[in-house]
Each structure stands twice: as C-alpha cells, then as structure tokens.
Design an enzyme around this catalytic site. Structure first.
Site, PDB file in Angstrom:
ATOM      1  N   PRO A 285       0.851  -1.196   0.000  1.00  0.00           N
ATOM      2  CA  PRO A 285       0.000   0.000   0.000  1.00  0.00           C
ATOM      3  C   PRO A 285       0.881   1.239   0.000  1.00  0.00           C
ATOM      4  O   PRO A 285       1.781   1.356   0.839  1.00  0.00           O
ATOM      5  CB  PRO A 285      -0.788  -0.134   1.311  1.00  0.00           C
ATOM      6  CG  PRO A 285       0.025  -1.039   2.172  1.00  0.00           C
ATOM      7  CD  PRO A 285       0.799  -1.936   1.272  1.00  0.00           C
TER       8      PRO A 285
ATOM      9  N   GLN B 153      -6.325  -1.572   3.244  1.00  0.00           N
ATOM     10  CA  GLN B 153      -5.523  -1.220   4.415  1.00  0.00           C
ATOM     11  C   GLN B 153      -6.180  -0.080   5.174  1.00  0.00           C
ATOM     12  O   GLN B 153      -6.496   0.969   4.609  1.00  0.00           O
ATOM     13  CB  GLN B 153      -4.094  -0.812   4.058  1.00  0.00           C
ATOM     14  CG  GLN B 153      -3.259  -0.677   5.346  1.00  0.00           C
ATOM     15  CD  GLN B 153      -1.852  -0.170   5.147  1.00  0.00           C
ATOM     16  OE1 GLN B 153      -1.660   0.955   4.706  1.00  0.00           O
ATOM     17  NE2 GLN B 153      -0.873  -0.998   5.488  1.00  0.00           N
TER      18      GLN B 153
ATOM     19  N   CYS C  96       3.312   3.006   9.365  1.00  0.00           N
ATOM     20  CA  CYS C  96       3.531   4.332   8.777  1.00  0.00           C
ATOM     21  C   CYS C  96       4.031   5.306   9.838  1.00  0.00           C
ATOM     22  O   CYS C  96       3.420   5.434  10.902  1.00  0.00           O
ATOM     23  CB  CYS C  96       2.235   4.843   8.155  1.00  0.00           C
ATOM     24  SG  CYS C  96       2.437   6.458   7.359  1.00  0.00           S
TER      25      CYS C  96
ATOM     26  N   LYS D 149       0.360  -5.019   9.072  1.00  0.00           N
ATOM     27  CA  LYS D 149       1.645  -4.612   8.489  1.00  0.00           C
ATOM     28  C   LYS D 149       2.368  -3.775   9.530  1.00  0.00           C
ATOM     29  O   LYS D 149       1.832  -2.788  10.038  1.00  0.00           O
ATOM     30  CB  LYS D 149       1.436  -3.802   7.213  1.00  0.00           C
ATOM     31  CG  LYS D 149       2.733  -3.497   6.457  1.00  0.00           C
ATOM     32  CD  LYS D 149       2.440  -2.868   5.092  1.00  0.00           C
ATOM     33  CE  LYS D 149       3.706  -2.784   4.239  1.00  0.00           C
ATOM     34  NZ  LYS D 149       4.659  -1.778   4.725  1.00  0.00           N
TER      35      LYS D 149
ATOM     36  N   GLY E 191      10.492  -4.262   2.176  1.00  0.00           N
ATOM     37  CA  GLY E 191      11.556  -3.302   2.424  1.00  0.00           C
ATOM     38  C   GLY E 191      12.792  -3.585   1.588  1.00  0.00           C
ATOM     39  O   GLY E 191      13.455  -4.602   1.795  1.00  0.00           O
ATOM     40  N   GLY E 192      13.079  -2.714   0.637  1.00  0.00           N
ATOM     41  CA  GLY E 192      14.333  -2.799  -0.104  1.00  0.00           C
ATOM     42  C   GLY E 192      14.436  -3.908  -1.127  1.00  0.00           C
ATOM     43  O   GLY E 192      15.511  -4.121  -1.688  1.00  0.00           O
TER      44      GLY E 192
ATOM     45  N   GLY F 245       7.434  -2.476  -2.887  1.00  0.00           N
ATOM     46  CA  GLY F 245       6.858  -1.143  -2.811  1.00  0.00           C
ATOM     47  C   GLY F 245       7.308  -0.293  -3.971  1.00  0.00           C
ATOM     48  O   GLY F 245       6.877  -0.475  -5.108  1.00  0.00           O
TER      49      GLY F 245
END
Length: 334
Positions: free
Chosen positions: A18, A71, A101, A140, A213-214, A234
């Site tokens: 998201p 989400q 977030c 998440k 992530g990454g 993402g």
C-alpha cells in the site's frame, strides 16, 4: 469466517505494498495486468473516513483487482471494526491494519508505527476487526520504533497480536523513527534486518510472514522466499513495474509478455474510464516507469507526461508514446 479462495491463498507469495497517493484503483488495475497472481493493497484509508466518508470514492475498485486488500489506519477498536465490516461488505479479500507508517500526521492520530509501542491495543483492534469481518485480518508492521533493537520485544508484539486472531504479518524489516526522519527517509535510512523476519518464521511456523523493504530485483525476492512465505514490493514495483511482471511469471509460471503488449492489454480499461469522464493523466501516471532502463523509455515518459493532462487526451497518445519505444530493433523485444 468465509473460507479464503485458492487465488487469495496463492497470492501470499507476491504482493504490492500500500502506497499513499500511488496505489489507487487505476494503479491496481495496471498492476493486475502485469501480475495476474499478486495480492494488491489499497492506499491506507483511515477507519473514520470509511465509516463517515464517501465510500464509493474511498472503497470503489474494479473486479479484476481481486485478490485485493483494504488497508486501514486507526486505533479505536470499535471504529476499526465498523470499517472492517464495511470493507468486507464491499468485497475486499482482506483487511489490513497499518502499524508501520511513521508520518507526523499518523502519529498525531495515534496510529501507524506508534502502535508498535502498544501491542495490547493492537490486539484489541485486531480482535474487534476479526469479529466484525468475515475475511482475514492482517497486520503490516515494522521491527520496532526509534532506537529499539530488541528482537524479543518485536516477537512479543507479534505474539500478542497473533493471540487476538491475526495469522498473517507483513514485516517491513526496518525500525520506524518517529522523530527526525521524513517518511521517505524512514523507507531508506533505518538499516534493514531481514533476519528478524526469517527468525520469526522459523520460531512461529504457524504464522504467515511476508517481508517488505528494499526488495528491488528478481534475485532478491527469490532469496527472501527461501526464508519467508511472501515478498512485498513497494517503490520498485511502482518505478519499474515490469519487474512485477517478471516476478509473477517466475513465481507462478506463464509466458513473459512484452511491455507494449501488456500496456495495450490495459486499453479497454482506459477507454472505459475515459468514457466515464476520468482524465487520462490520472491513469497513465502509473505506467510511466514501464520502459525503465529501456531504449525509448525517456521519450515514452515525456510524451505521456506532457500530453496526458491536455483536454481530449486519449488512447492515441499512449500509442504515440509506445511508438517512441518501438522505433529501433533493440527496443522491440520488450
């Protein structure tokens, strides 16, 4: 709970994160063309907005998006329960609670990453949501906040929330800094510790663990899947969307399609949206990275960026942009 579909279960292996201002319904329809099997997520929507706001605007989606998750942001169990029920009634396959977030606005509202410090509250939220909705409720989260570097505390957070009924966790494998870093910096500066997600899966094999992530290449994704149930992309999926297609084919099978063929498959959707009065710019902003790193890619982006906002812009502009990538023999291979 209604039994989950086989397509939903299979989609655990590959997901698109998201992303605020990015993963709207136009983006998700495009991603569905690229990745027929991936799990897609909406932008985060605050539970209060779902309960009180314009649901058609906030929750509307195209049926081709399935499996698709909503989400939610929030920290009030009963409001989240109402929003989860509404989301399930609208047809979402999953309701996901944002505990990752780090933006100032999110912190001011006591939701997002700051909830990592309140596992009991998150558990109450999940329990209320799970009781209200007949679809899976997932979370998440981050590894922790600020300078917390305690795996046992992270695992205790997971255990507390899992006991409330959450069986699937999407782990953004970084800490979130609540002060001193922008949201963009929070996606890049805190070091990645994938091994925490791997260890969690080893120690809690009954939970489904997706790592985020990454992850920016096919090889990185395949390496993560040696240790976890799924990977979530993402920014890489957004800026280089063809990677999403390559991953879907690698993980689920099928035939690799050329970039132009994929984009032309979006034409019926684009023309239907134009007929409804949607401006072309709102759709094609999501496809600008399709020819990332390819001959003609710069011209492709320029033609769409400069022309899509003009009155009357339609599919002919997309074809013009595609022609810029197909001018030479090297570019035509997709």
């Amino acid at each position: 709970m209604t039994p989950v579909s086989s397509a939903y279960q299979a989609s655990l292996r590959l997901a698109v994160a998201p992303m605020m201002d990015w993963t709207d319904t136009h983006c998700r329809v495009f991603h569905r063309v690229l990745a027929p099997h991936a799990r897609l997520y909406t932008e985060m929507v605050h539970a209060n907005a779902v309960v009180l706001g314009d649901r058609a605007r906030l929750l509307g989606f195209d049926p081709v998006e399935h499996p698709v998750a909503l989400q939610l942001g929030g920290s009030e169990p009963q409001v989240l329960a109402q929003a989860a029920r509404i989301g399930a009634d609208w047809g979402y396959d999953e309701i996901n609670l944002n505990c990752g977030c780090p933006s100032d606005r999110v912190q001011a509202g006591r939701f997002g990453a700051c909830l990592m410090k309140e596992p009991a509250l998150v558990a109450d939220c999940v329990a209320a949501m799970a009781a209200a909705a007949d679809v899976p409720v997932t979370v998440k989260c981050r590894l922790g906040v600020d300078d917390e570097h305690d795996y046992d505390r992270f695992r205790a957070f997971i255990d507390t929330v899992a006991a409330a009924g959450c069986r699937t966790f999407v782990v953004h494998a970084r800490n979130a800094w609540l002060q001193g870093l922008s949201p963009k910096e929070n996606r890049e500066v805190p070091p990645l510790r994938y091994e925490w997600a791997w260890r969690l899966k080893r120690e809690r094999p009954d939970l489904q663990v997706t790592v985020n992530g990454g992850i920016a290449s096919l090889e990185q994704a395949q390496a993560q899947l040696q240790h976890t149930d799924g990977v979530m992309l993402g920014r890489a999926a957004y800026h280089d969307p063809y990677l999403l297609h390559r991953l879907d084919v690698a993980l689920y099978g099928g035939t690799l399609r050329g970039r132009g063929e994929l984009l032309r498959a979006l034409r019926p959707y684009v023309e239907a949206q134009l007929a409804r009065g949607v401006a072309l710019k709102h759709i094609v902003r999501h496809v600008l990275g399709l020819f990332h790193g390819r001959p003609g890619g710069r011209a492709f982006r320029q033609i769409l960026s400069e022309g899509a906002h003009r009155a009357g812009a339609g599919w002919a502009l997309v074809e013009q942009a595609l022609q810029a990538t197909e001018a030479g023999p090297v570019a035509a291979s997709g």
